[in-house]
Design an enzyme around this catalytic site. Structure first.
Site, short mmCIF file in Angstrom:
data_model
loop_
_atom_site.label_atom_id
_atom_site.label_comp_id
_atom_site.label_asym_id
_atom_site.label_seq_id
_atom_site.Cartn_x
_atom_site.Cartn_y
_atom_site.Cartn_z
N GLU A 24 3.86 -2.15 13.50
CA GLU A 24 2.66 -2.29 12.65
C GLU A 24 1.36 -2.41 13.45
O GLU A 24 0.40 -1.72 13.18
CB GLU A 24 2.82 -3.44 11.65
CG GLU A 24 3.93 -3.21 10.62
CD GLU A 24 3.79 -1.92 9.82
OE1 GLU A 24 2.70 -1.29 9.86
OE2 GLU A 24 4.77 -1.52 9.16
N HIS A 33 3.47 6.43 11.60
CA HIS A 33 4.73 5.69 11.73
C HIS A 33 5.90 6.62 12.09
O HIS A 33 6.91 6.15 12.59
CB HIS A 33 5.08 4.98 10.42
CG HIS A 33 4.58 3.58 10.30
ND1 HIS A 33 4.69 2.64 11.31
CD2 HIS A 33 3.97 2.93 9.26
CE1 HIS A 33 4.18 1.49 10.89
NE2 HIS A 33 3.73 1.63 9.66
N GLU A 59 0.73 5.87 7.56
CA GLU A 59 2.15 6.11 7.27
C GLU A 59 2.66 7.32 8.05
O GLU A 59 3.78 7.32 8.54
CB GLU A 59 2.38 6.29 5.77
CG GLU A 59 1.86 5.16 4.88
CD GLU A 59 2.29 3.77 5.29
OE1 GLU A 59 3.37 3.62 5.90
OE2 GLU A 59 1.55 2.80 5.02
N GLU A 117 6.50 4.14 4.98
CA GLU A 117 6.70 5.27 5.90
C GLU A 117 8.12 5.83 5.95
O GLU A 117 8.53 6.36 6.99
CB GLU A 117 6.30 4.80 7.31
CG GLU A 117 7.27 3.80 7.98
CD GLU A 117 6.90 2.34 7.82
OE1 GLU A 117 6.17 2.01 6.87
OE2 GLU A 117 7.34 1.52 8.65
N ASN A 118 8.88 5.77 4.87
CA ASN A 118 10.24 6.32 4.87
C ASN A 118 10.28 7.69 5.54
O ASN A 118 9.42 8.54 5.30
CB ASN A 118 10.73 6.48 3.44
CG ASN A 118 10.35 5.31 2.57
OD1 ASN A 118 10.77 4.20 2.83
ND2 ASN A 118 9.50 5.54 1.58
N GLY A 125 0.81 -1.22 0.00
CA GLY A 125 0.00 0.00 0.00
C GLY A 125 0.84 1.26 0.00
O GLY A 125 0.69 2.12 -0.86
N ALA A 126 1.72 1.35 0.98
CA ALA A 126 2.51 2.57 1.12
C ALA A 126 3.65 2.31 2.09
O ALA A 126 3.66 1.29 2.77
CB ALA A 126 1.64 3.71 1.63
N1 TRP Z 1 5.73 -0.63 6.38
C1 TRP Z 1 4.73 -0.51 5.37
C2 TRP Z 1 3.44 -0.16 6.07
O1 TRP Z 1 2.99 -0.44 6.99
C3 TRP Z 1 4.44 -1.68 4.58
C4 TRP Z 1 5.50 -2.40 3.83
C5 TRP Z 1 6.18 -3.48 4.20
C6 TRP Z 1 5.81 -2.26 2.50
N2 TRP Z 1 6.87 -4.02 3.20
C7 TRP Z 1 6.66 -3.30 2.14
C8 TRP Z 1 5.41 -1.35 1.55
C9 TRP Z 1 7.10 -3.46 0.84
C10 TRP Z 1 5.87 -1.53 0.27
C11 TRP Z 1 6.69 -2.59 -0.10
O2 TRP Z 1 2.62 0.51 5.89
ZN ZN Z 2 2.62 0.21 8.66
#
Ligand code: TRP
Ligand code: ZN
Length: 879
Positions: free
Chosen positions: A326, A307, A304, A270-271, A267-268
């Site tokens: 998470e 996070h 995100e 959180e960089n 989905g997305a």
């Molecule tokens: N950490 C991201 C989230 O919670 C999700 C995530 C984990 C992710 N692995 C990924 C996103 C690989 C893209 C590709 O929202």
């Molecule tokens: Zn997340």
């Protein structure tokens, strides 16, 4: 197929790295075909590291171009480089600078992990182990460093250059290139690294934090999409304000950017300061996005953003702790939505999701604790258990401690662990310390897999005015965990008297907290209430206060009574679900309902729809009968999906025969000519109107198909148009096929609306759907590497169209298995995820079970699978 122990990583083997990275300086030259990454890593042995301990950096499909130490060359004998590791055999016993260079080909990176290209835009995805595909590194979450990134690229190809943190320098270089220097002062693990380069449009805004600092906000996307980013920006600002209000959390950098890309595995992400999003979770406008899309964009933007504190400022020590960030962040985004919209509706939605995805996982071959203790492929642990059950565990903590106690714990968490890479144990400890309680038993929720089943028995003694409630729990064994212990289970409850109002008691024994919560700690407990003047109807697990299965001997009459009188909207909804489920499950087993049974349910539904006090979005949910997959789960074994579907449709038909006038009235009353707004109130009205429409069509009411057609043709927004089309497809009305064709012609140019068409095409229940999907896949213009397209088409078929996926002739199983094998050669993450449609295979009747096993063993025997897919397959077949 790999053997049991090969490649398994265990939590018990955790050890800190012998070296720390103090500073990272990256110099990235982006070229049209190749990009060159030069990394300067300042490295120090940790205290206690033996001099001469080799430094082993991670890589993945890398090729080392050059290496130097402290500015000088390194002899060939001093290091060894392969695609997956770079070992410096005897590094100095002091701080040193290691310099490496690698060349990447982002265009060829179709795994979409590391540095890749999406629709012309260069972007990164590093969680969990993508950074090692960019440069050799200690790619683990407990190695934190400040990053400084210098990017350069052709100014025409990539006028936009973004990375984490703040922009500290930029300018033009010779031959049409330019550069930007980004510095992120917050030490972070490599999985939070991000950079983006491309020719993008953007919108900009500003947020003033609670201490008065100004933050520049940007949302970047393909040119021309700016107006579709406004809702994301609005959601971001509301998220920032909410985290200040609710958790006292302020944003910390001067910049916060979001970039929407079209090719994304999840989905997305959180960089730090630079969230990267799947564009389907950014772009919305009324004529191409539904109310659900708006809701999802708002929710994921919030997730995100949250996070930043739960994930970035405080991160995970190792990937076993994934639900530290998470589960907690899902809990936080759920609370955000509850505060912004309707709490009751949000809770029901979340419980539906939990039951649809997490319960089956927890009861099948892929079951694992929210904090697993081993894995072969960490990408396979971004699961409903880690995310959704993880959020439920945090929710129970908040329920047990109360809002103030929970907040005290969270405050201490931020104070004590800011800047740390930490663990679930540390998280639990802050709540213990802040509240002076012992949560060791509670912690077991994180360590034990499986969904507890709670059985309820009660009795009333009129002579002594005593009401007795006995709760007992049991958790079935899960793979690798045969013995289960009892868990502490918070049960929010109330007793309801014969006239429908709450009943009180004079005294209670057992762990009864206040007047609305019981706690079941052991295998079984009895709670005795004295001074109860009449036999009450208990309302248990209000707000679904624990993620358990509830087995109760409540009568249909009691359930219908709760559906009308419970002050807890969740249990009102639940009671209607229970009544319908019991009718269907019994009928599948051959005990068909009576006319009176249907009338009783229909009347309760009618009272709900016509109620003056309930809100439309709640009514819409109340009208939704339990989905086929959930019924299959309840039935559990020897499942024949065709008979479940037939019985469910029969019930819908009989209910609609009663309810048609009320549904038609609700449909008309909730039509609106107001300008489209995505707000919860207007969306709720649409939801009720559209649920009514779907029932009229699927239930075969006279004029239903016509109504769907009219709504489709006359719709002024995508919600109304798409729901009308879905209803026609679900009911497979006379003109469903023509409507599908029209929709395709109208929207092929918009990939995200095309996804809706793909998903609907895959949801057709009639024979021929597999051929339909094959034809779509075979079209040379079909974007075979785009995860959204693949998931919309084949993912929704495998997960949603159970009668065709689980065809008795095995064609559905074989088709999906072949698809997995093919996609696995390009994008293992997408392949492994589609394969998770299979773990229910043992619940089917013998013919389907054998067909599924045949498809799975053929996939295994063909060999050559990625670690991701092989791991899911091996566990699916085991046991
Ligand atoms: N950490 C991201 C989230 O919670 C999700 C995530 C984990 C992710 N692995 C990924 C996103 C690989 C893209 C590709 O929202
Ligand atoms: Zn997340």
């Amino acid at each position: 197929m790999r053997t049991e122990t090969e490649h398994t990583i265990y939590l018990k083997d955790y050890a800190a790295s012998p070296y720390a990275i103090d500073k990272v300086e990256l110099d990235v030259k982006i070229g049209p075909v190749t990009s060159r990454i030069r990394a300067l890593l300042t490295i120090t042995p940790r205290t206690g590291t033996e001099p001469g301990t080799p430094l082993v950096l991670d890589g993945d499909e890398l090729k080392l171009d050059s290496i130097a130490m402290d500015g000088g060359p390194l002899p060939l004998t001093a290091y060894a480089a392969s695609a997956t590791t770079l070992t410096v055999s005897e590094p100095p016993a002091r701080t040193f600078v290691l310099e490496t260079e690698v060349t990447l080909e982002p265009e060829k990176n179709v795994k979409l992990m590391g540095f890749y290209r999406s629709g012309g835009t260069w972007c990164t995805q590093c969680e969990p182990e993508g950074f090692r595909r960019i440069t050799y590194y200690l790619d683990r979450p407990d190695v934190l460093a400040p990053f400084k990134v210098t990017m350069s690229a052709d100014k025409a190809l990539a006028p936009v250059l973004l990375a984490n943190g703040n922009l500290i320098d930029s300018g033009d270089l010779e031959d049409g290139t330019h550069f930007a220097v980004w510095e992120d002062p917050f030490p972070k693990p490599a999985y939070l690294f991000a950079m983006v380069a491309g020719d993008l449009g953007s919108i900009h805004d500003e947020f003033t934090t609670m201490s008065g600092r100004k933050v520049a906000l940007g949302v970047y996307a393909a040119h021309g999409k700016q107006d579709e980013c406004l809702w994301a920006m609005d959601s971001l600002k509301r998220s920032m304000a909410w985290d200040e209000r609710r958790f006292g959390r302020e944003y910390d950098l001067d910049v916060f950017n979001i970039v929407a890309v079209s090719d994304f595995n999840f989905g997305a992400m959180e960089n730090k300061g630079l969230n990267i999003f799947n564009d389907k979770l950014v772009f919305v406008k009324p004529d191409s996005a539904t109310d659900d899309d708006y809701y999802n964009v708002e929710r994921v933007i919030a997730h995100e953003y949250f996070h930043n504190w739960t994930g970035d400022r405080i991160t995970c020590r190792d990937w076993f702790q994934l639900c530290l960030k998470e589960g907690l962040t899902v809990y936080r985004d759920q609370e955000f939505t509850s505060d912004e919209r309707s709490r009751a509706v949000k809770r029901i939605d979340d419980v539906k999701t939990l039951r649809a995805s997490q319960f089956p996982e927890d009861g099948g071959p892929l079951a694992h604790p929210a904090r697993p203790d081993r894995y072969k492929e960490i990408n396979n642990f971004y699961t409903a258990t880690v995310y959704e059950k993880g959020a439920e565990i945090v929710r129970m903590l908040a329920t047990l401690l109360g809002e103030a106690g929970f907040r005290k714990g969270m405050d201490l968490y931020f104070e004590r662990h800011d800047g740390d890479a930490t663990t679930i144990e540390a998280f639990i400890k802050v709540f213990e310390d802040a509240n002076g309680v012992d949560l060791q038993h509670f912690q077991t929720w994180y360590l034990q897999a499986g969904t507890p089943e709670v059985t309820i028995a009660d009795s009333y003694d009129a002579a002594s005015q005593t009401y007795k409630l006995t709760l007992s729990q049991r958790t079935a064994p899960t793979p690798g965990q045969d013995a289960k212990v009892a868990l502490p289970i918070p049960v929010k409850f109330g007793l309801i008297g014969p006239n429908g109002s709450p009943m009180s008691w004079s005294s209670a024994s057992g762990d009864v907290r206040g007047d609305d919560m019981l706690v079941l700690e052991g295998a079984s407990a009895t709670f005795e209430f004295k001074g109860v003047p009449n036999k009450p109807v208990p309302s248990l697990f209000r707000e679904f206060s624990a993620p358990v299965r509830i087995v109760s001997a409540a009568t249909q009459a009691d359930r219908l009574f709760l559906a009308r009188h419970d002050s807890d909207p969740f249990n009102r909804w639940q009671s209607l679900q229970d009544v319908a489920e019991a009718l269907i499950v019994d009928a599948v087993a051959g005990r068909v309902w009576s006319a009176a049974d249907v009338t009783a349910l229909a009347e309760a539904l009618e009272d709900t729809v016509t109620s003056k006090s309930l809100d439309p979005s709640f009514k819409a949910l109340a009208l939704g009968l339990p989905p086929e997959q959930l019924l299959a789960r309840t039935i559990g074994t020897n499942v024949d999906p065709d008979s479940i579907r037939a019985v469910r449709l029969k019930l819908v038909g009989e209910l609609v025969a009663h309810l048609a006038p009320a549904l038609t009235a609700a449909y008309k009353e909730n039509r609106s000519t107001a300008a489209f707004s995505p707000d919860a109130a207007q969306a709720g009205q649409r939801a009720l109107k559209n649920q009514a429409l779907a029932l009229l069509v699927v239930g075969g009411a006279a004029g239903g198909a016509q109504l769907a057609r009219e709504q489709y043709d006359g719709a002024t927004n995508m919600t109304d148009r798409f729901v009308a089309l879905s209803a026609a497809v679900q009911g497979w009305t006379g003109d469903a096929e023509a409507m599908l064709g029209h929709f395709r012609t109208m929207y092929t140019a918009d990939p995200l609306v095309f996804d809706k068409w793909l998903a609907l095409s895959a949801s057709v229940r009639a024979d021929g759907v597999i051929e339909r999907i094959r034809a779509i896949l075979a079209d040379p213009s079909f974007p075979a590497n785009n995860p959204n397209r693949l998931r919309s088409l084949v993912g929704s078929f495998a997960m949603g169209n159970t009668t065709q996926f689980a065809r008795a002739d095995g064609a559905g199983f074989r088709f999906v298995a072949e698809f997995v094998a093919d996609v696995d050669t390009r994008n293992p993450q997408v392949a492994a995820r589609v394969l998770t449609a299979f773990p229910i295979w043992r619940s089917f009747e013998p013919v389907r079970m054998a067909a599924a096993e045949g498809a799975l063993t053929a996939l295994r025997d063909a060999g050559g699978l990625s670690r991701n897919t092989a791991d899911i397959l091996e566990r699916t077949l085991a046991g």
